[in-house]
Each structure stands twice: as structure tokens, then as C-alpha cells.
Design a protein around this motif. Structure first.
Motif, PDB file in Angstrom:
ATOM      1  N   TRP A 231       0.879  -1.294   0.028  1.00  0.00           N
ATOM      2  CA  TRP A 231       0.044  -0.045  -0.037  1.00  0.00           C
ATOM      3  C   TRP A 231       0.964   1.319   0.086  1.00  0.00           C
ATOM      4  O   TRP A 231       0.692   2.399  -0.614  1.00  0.00           O
ATOM      5  CB  TRP A 231      -0.980  -0.079   1.001  1.00  0.00           C
ATOM      6  CG  TRP A 231      -1.992   0.909   1.152  1.00  0.00           C
ATOM      7  CD1 TRP A 231      -2.269   2.211   2.092  1.00  0.00           C
ATOM      8  CD2 TRP A 231      -3.013   1.097   0.238  1.00  0.00           C
ATOM      9  NE1 TRP A 231      -3.197   2.821   1.573  1.00  0.00           N
ATOM     10  CE2 TRP A 231      -3.836   2.376   0.544  1.00  0.00           C
ATOM     11  CE3 TRP A 231      -3.359   0.180  -0.778  1.00  0.00           C
ATOM     12  CZ2 TRP A 231      -5.045   2.594  -0.121  1.00  0.00           C
ATOM     13  CZ3 TRP A 231      -4.529   0.505  -1.607  1.00  0.00           C
ATOM     14  CH2 TRP A 231      -5.265   1.816  -1.411  1.00  0.00           C
ATOM     15  N   LYS A 232       1.867   1.057   0.673  1.00  0.00           N
ATOM     16  CA  LYS A 232       2.983   2.461   0.502  1.00  0.00           C
ATOM     17  C   LYS A 232       3.380   2.661  -0.670  1.00  0.00           C
ATOM     18  O   LYS A 232       3.376   3.803  -0.968  1.00  0.00           O
ATOM     19  CB  LYS A 232       3.990   2.115   1.713  1.00  0.00           C
ATOM     20  CG  LYS A 232       3.560   2.320   3.207  1.00  0.00           C
ATOM     21  CD  LYS A 232       4.893   1.934   3.907  1.00  0.00           C
ATOM     22  CE  LYS A 232       4.446   2.111   5.544  1.00  0.00           C
ATOM     23  NZ  LYS A 232       5.327   1.615   6.480  1.00  0.00           N
ATOM     24  N   VAL A 233       3.860   1.522  -1.415  1.00  0.00           N
ATOM     25  CA  VAL A 233       4.083   1.829  -2.910  1.00  0.00           C
ATOM     26  C   VAL A 233       3.405   2.389  -3.678  1.00  0.00           C
ATOM     27  O   VAL A 233       3.565   3.375  -4.410  1.00  0.00           O
ATOM     28  CB  VAL A 233       4.808   0.373  -3.191  1.00  0.00           C
ATOM     29  CG1 VAL A 233       5.381   0.641  -4.598  1.00  0.00           C
ATOM     30  CG2 VAL A 233       6.162  -0.110  -2.164  1.00  0.00           C
ATOM     31  N   SER A 236       2.624   5.956  -2.928  1.00  0.00           N
ATOM     32  CA  SER A 236       3.817   6.555  -3.684  1.00  0.00           C
ATOM     33  C   SER A 236       3.414   6.835  -5.159  1.00  0.00           C
ATOM     34  O   SER A 236       3.775   7.961  -5.621  1.00  0.00           O
ATOM     35  CB  SER A 236       5.062   5.936  -3.192  1.00  0.00           C
ATOM     36  OG  SER A 236       6.369   6.690  -3.941  1.00  0.00           O
ATOM     37  N   ILE A 237       3.329   5.569  -5.681  1.00  0.00           N
ATOM     38  CA  ILE A 237       2.953   6.022  -7.478  1.00  0.00           C
ATOM     39  C   ILE A 237       1.769   6.950  -7.298  1.00  0.00           C
ATOM     40  O   ILE A 237       2.131   7.903  -8.239  1.00  0.00           O
ATOM     41  CB  ILE A 237       2.464   4.597  -7.949  1.00  0.00           C
ATOM     42  CG1 ILE A 237       3.584   3.586  -7.720  1.00  0.00           C
ATOM     43  CG2 ILE A 237       2.171   4.560  -9.367  1.00  0.00           C
ATOM     44  CD1 ILE A 237       3.061   2.322  -8.020  1.00  0.00           C
ATOM     45  N   SER A 254      11.453  -3.142 -10.541  1.00  0.00           N
ATOM     46  CA  SER A 254      11.038  -1.942  -9.652  1.00  0.00           C
ATOM     47  C   SER A 254       9.997  -2.288  -8.555  1.00  0.00           C
ATOM     48  O   SER A 254       9.397  -3.294  -8.953  1.00  0.00           O
ATOM     49  CB  SER A 254      10.624  -0.749 -10.366  1.00  0.00           C
ATOM     50  OG  SER A 254       9.324  -0.999 -11.108  1.00  0.00           O
ATOM     51  N   GLU A 255      10.004  -1.629  -7.693  1.00  0.00           N
ATOM     52  CA  GLU A 255       8.968  -1.774  -6.562  1.00  0.00           C
ATOM     53  C   GLU A 255       7.512  -1.697  -7.061  1.00  0.00           C
ATOM     54  O   GLU A 255       6.558  -2.261  -6.714  1.00  0.00           O
ATOM     55  CB  GLU A 255       9.151  -1.017  -5.269  1.00  0.00           C
ATOM     56  CG  GLU A 255      10.340  -1.365  -4.319  1.00  0.00           C
ATOM     57  CD  GLU A 255      10.525  -0.444  -3.308  1.00  0.00           C
ATOM     58  OE1 GLU A 255      10.277  -1.383  -2.186  1.00  0.00           O
ATOM     59  OE2 GLU A 255      10.423   0.745  -3.096  1.00  0.00           O
ATOM     60  N   GLU A 256       7.520  -0.494  -8.116  1.00  0.00           N
ATOM     61  CA  GLU A 256       6.255  -0.300  -8.350  1.00  0.00           C
ATOM     62  C   GLU A 256       5.455  -1.451  -9.324  1.00  0.00           C
ATOM     63  O   GLU A 256       4.367  -1.463  -9.260  1.00  0.00           O
ATOM     64  CB  GLU A 256       6.245   0.821  -9.407  1.00  0.00           C
ATOM     65  CG  GLU A 256       6.636   2.198  -8.800  1.00  0.00           C
ATOM     66  CD  GLU A 256       7.971   2.239  -8.541  1.00  0.00           C
ATOM     67  OE1 GLU A 256       8.567   3.363  -7.828  1.00  0.00           O
ATOM     68  OE2 GLU A 256       8.913   1.403  -8.901  1.00  0.00           O
ATOM     69  N   ILE A 257       6.261  -2.228 -10.035  1.00  0.00           N
ATOM     70  CA  ILE A 257       5.847  -3.262 -10.964  1.00  0.00           C
ATOM     71  C   ILE A 257       5.641  -4.334  -9.860  1.00  0.00           C
ATOM     72  O   ILE A 257       4.423  -4.973 -10.106  1.00  0.00           O
ATOM     73  CB  ILE A 257       6.938  -3.836 -11.738  1.00  0.00           C
ATOM     74  CG1 ILE A 257       7.244  -3.066 -12.977  1.00  0.00           C
ATOM     75  CG2 ILE A 257       6.587  -5.286 -12.233  1.00  0.00           C
ATOM     76  CD1 ILE A 257       6.258  -2.876 -13.783  1.00  0.00           C
TER      77      ILE A 257
END
Length: 455
Positions: A231-233, A236-237, A254-257
Motif C-alpha cells: 500500500w505504501k508503494v 507513492s505511485i 522496480s517496487e512499482e511493478i
């Protein structure tokens, strides 16, 4: 460095080898787990020494190797350090199947996660052994490359692991799965951990992962932490990235992926239209990959329970492109799997011999009678066996927890159909009797609860 390579199947020989290995301070550990029956099962357990000796313990052939053969004394030893990759899953299956508690573990992936965590990363990649070797040392042997190459083959995970005798290629694969854990990768990561004073943090994380199989609070804590990080990531997106950003704009590792892959689509839609769109793009990307695998492998494609369950979760996605592609993929995977089952199984095959994904596919079939000719006799027999198993399981749940399905539920409608079938010869007698009994008790329980609420 090369040494002994031996397959162990006899309990007596296992005891002899355990006596030899008990003199070691460090052992490399790997497990080969197959999706079979109603739970994953341990097929092979590999142990390697610093001197290059590798022993493959064939648990599928002889489950007594764990207790009577003495392997449990090595696995739960606090004196011998076990170097591995994947301690959480290994711990779960060893505890569930053999009541063995894995102890004194150095997990190279957990160590890598700790190092990444200290750099500020919240979500961690699912790195292979080859990836870890390349990342943490200039040494990456052919062994590691062969391990990961073999894992990519369509039949590696289940079909070959279940075959006996083990082919030479599978023996090489299983041996190499421990060869690069020690000494290079282990020593390099241990040095990094000690140099940065992360030893305590590593111990805490490893202990939690080893124990979450027997401590529900730990498991819930781990799951909550993971959800919070996702949820934090995602937040952030949503806050930092331009709203015209596409899923393909993010770096592969990436963390986003990772966050977009892991967040449920309904939660992504709740967050914002932007996150909802990215999640949908993530799903479509994965569906395209699956579609490509199915088209490439055709009738040889092996359905995994993860892929089957993943498709099931997105069937009701609001984007028709997603839901239609998921339905089409499930339909093709189902046809491929049923055809293979007809070819490799016989009229005498038991449910325990089926892959977990095959059991999930059996659950989706709807046979109305024993005279239903839409499936072969082999598939029909397996279906009725599975139906009876499911009835027994639901009866056990009802007796233990008082769990009752609503009249609108699919399972209730199924047992109602079998219970009310007028021509008993068209339904296996045991299936009809159990359906009638369970439906009657369900109905009585529902009526009792309704009367209590009315009072």
C-alpha cells in the motif's frame, strides 16, 4: 569443486549418511516440492557439503528417511547451520508433512532482502539462485545457470520431479540446486551481513519465516506487514508519478511493478482511477505472457495452481477485455489439462496422484449423471471420486464448525441436484446418500437459526 553425488532411497543407508553429515558445521539445503494431491508434497531433499558432496534423499520413494533415517536430526539441529533459499516454504512443508521444525538456517534470499531493506526498499524481487550469484559475486558457475535454465522448462516443476527412476538430467538439476549455495554465495552474503551489523535483524526475520507455519499470529503479522508495504508503494505511485504514466514505463525489477502485481484489482480501483488503470495494464501484461506460453507449448502446457487461481480471481474484472481473455485462457487450459489427464491416468488412478491444479479443474466440471458422455470414463470416474471427497470434507467442516452454505451457494445447489435425483442409478449411490444427508442437516440448521432470529 566436485565430490560424491548419491541418491538415497534406503532407510539404513540414510542413517549412515546422516551420521557422516552430522560431523559437518555447514550444510547446503534444498527441497523439491511437487503440486500433488490436496497439498504440496516433498519429493526430494538435497544436502550438500563444503567439500562438494551432494546427497539426494528421495522422500517420494521412502518417507521414512525423515524420521527413521534420521534426516530430522540434521534439519532441527541447532549445531549445524543450513544454508538455503526458500526457508519459509521448506519449513511449512516439513512441519505439515513430517512435524519437523527447521532450525539454524541462513537463507541467502532473506539475507539479500535485509540488505535491500536497509537501502529503503519495501518490496523484494523473487530472485533466482543465478540472480543472487550474479548480484553478490563475480563468480556465477555454469551450475547455477543450468539450474535456472532447467526451471524454465515447462515440465521441470512437477512432471519430471514425480517420475521414477530419476533421469540423469533431473539428478544434475537437483544436485546443482545446492552446489552454488556454498561456499561462495553464503560467505559473501554472511560477510555483508556481519560487516553492516545486520546479524540480529537477519535472525529475527529468518525466525519469523521459519515459525509462521505453526504460529498464526506470526503469519498474520507477516501478511499485514507485506500488505502495508504494498500500500505504501501504491500510494507513492499515486502521489509522485504523472497520471499519464503507463505500466510499461516502470523498470522491470522496480517496487512499482511488484506492488501493481500484488495489489488486488478492486483495491487498486478504490485507490484512484490512475492506479486502477495501471493495475489493469499489469493484468493484461501477465495475461499476454500466459497466452504466449499456452500457444507455444500447446498440448504440452502445464497448468499451475497459481495461474489457475489467478485467472479465477479476475473473471469478474469490470474491463471486458480482461475478463474475456481470462475466460478464454481458462477454457483452453482446461481442455489441454483434461486431454492430458485422459492420456496419462487410468481407471484405477487415485485422487492423491493428481496435480493440485488438476483437482481444481475437476471442481469446475458439472456431470449430471453416470451416463453423461461429455467426458471420458477416466475423467468421469475422477470427477465422482472428487465429488465424494468434497462431500466428506464439507461434512467434516459442518460437524466441526457448524459451517453452513446458503441456499444460493453453488455447492448447496449441486448437492440439492444430486439429493433430489429421482433415478438413483444415474448417480453413484454413495454420492446421492451423502448429498441427501448433508442437505438435510444444512436445511435443519438454517431453519433452526432462522427460528432463533425470529424469537
Amino acid at each position: 569443486m566436485s565430490g560424491i553425488r548419491e541418491i538415497i532411497t534406503e532407510t539404513e543407508r540414510c542413517s549412515e549418511v546422516v551420521s557422516i553429515l552430522s560431523r559437518e558445521n555447514i550444510l547446503a539445503l534444498a527441497c523439491q516440492i511437487i503440486e500433488q494431491g490436496f497439498h504440496d508434497r516433498l519429493s526430494l531433499l538435497q544436502l550438500g557439503t563444503l567439500g562438494g558432496d551432494v546427497y539426494l534423499f528421495d522422500i517420494q520413494e521412502n518417507m521414512d528417511l525423515i524420521a527413521k533415517g534420521g534426516l530430522c536430526s540434521l534439519l532441527d539441529s541447532c549445531e549445524i547451520e543450513k544454508v538455503t533459499k526458500g526457508c519459509q516454504k521448506y519449513s511449512q512443508i516439513l512441519h505439515r508433512q513430517f512435524n519437523v521444525c527447521l532450525q539454524n538456517v541462513f537463507d541467502v534470499k532473506v539475507a539479500d532482502d535485509i540488505l535491500e531493506e536497509q537501502k529503503g526498499r519495501l518490496l523484494f524481487q523473487n530472485l533466482t539462485l543465478q540472480d543472487l550469484c550474479k548480484k553478490h559475486s563475480t563468480y556465477c558457475s555454469l551450475a547455477a545457470e543450468c539450474v535456472d535454465e532447467f526451471k524454465m522448462q515447462k515440465y521441470a516443476s512437477n512432471v519430471r520431479l514425480g517420475e521414477r527412476p530419476l533421469c540423469e538430467e533431473m539428478v544434475d538439476y537437483c544436485a546443482r540446486d545446492v552446489m552454488d549455495l556454498i561456499p561462495v554465495l553464503y560467505r559473501t552474503l554472511k560477510h555483508y551481513i556481519e560487516q553492516n551489523n545486520f546479524k540480529k535483524r537477519l535472525l529475527e526475520e529468518t525466525t519469523d519465516r521459519l515459525n509462521d507455519c505453526k504460529d498464526r499470529k506470526l503469519k498474520k503479522k507477516w501478511e499485514k506487514n507485506r500488505k502495508d508495504c504494498i500500500w505504501k508503494v501504491i500510494t507513492s505511485i499515486d502521489e509522485k508519478w504523472d497520471k499519464s504514466t503507463k505500466y510499461s514505463d516502470f523498470a522491470t525489477n522496480s517496487e512499482e511493478i511488484l506492488a501493481l502485481k500484488l495489489i488486488p484489482y478492486w483495491k487498486a480501483l478504490q485507490k484512484s482511477p490512475f492506479i486502477g488503470r495501471l493495475k489493469t495494464e499489469s493484468i493484461l501484461c501477465y495475461l499476454d505472457q500466459l497466452d504466449n506460453y499456452v500457444k507455444t507449448d500447446k498440448e504440452e502446457y502445464q497448468v499451475t495452481k497459481y495461474n489457475w487461481d489467478y485467472l479465477s480471481t479476475i473473471l469478474k474484472h469490470p474491463d471486458k477485455k480482461v475478463s474475456n481473455q481470462a475466460k478464454d485462457l481458462k477454457k483452453r487450459m482446461k481442455a489441454i489439462t483434461l486431454k492430458r489427464m485422459e492420456n496419462i491416468y487410468s481407471i484405477h488412478t487415485n485422487l492423491e496422484n493428481l496435480k493440485t491444479s488438476e483437482l481444481r479443474i475437476l471442481r469446475t466440471l458439472r456431470l449430471k449423471s453416470t451416463k453423461d458422455c461429455q467426458f471420458s470414463p477416466v475423467i468421469a470416474r475422477l470427477f465422482w471420486l472428487f465429488t465424494e471427497y468434497n462431500l466428506d470434507y464439507k461434512r467434516e467442516e459442518f460437524e466441526k464448525w457448524g459451517k453452513v452454505f446458503k441456499r444460493s451457494d453453488t455447492f448447496y445447489r449441486i448437492i440439492s441436484f444430486y439429493a433430489e435425483k429421482t433415478d438413483e442409478s444415474q448417480i453413484p449411490k454413495s454420492v446421492q446418500q451423502k448429498s441427501k444427508s448433508l442437505k438435510r442437516d444444512y436445511d435443519l440448521s438454517i431453519e433452526s437459526r432462522t427460528n432463533l432470529l425470529a424469537c
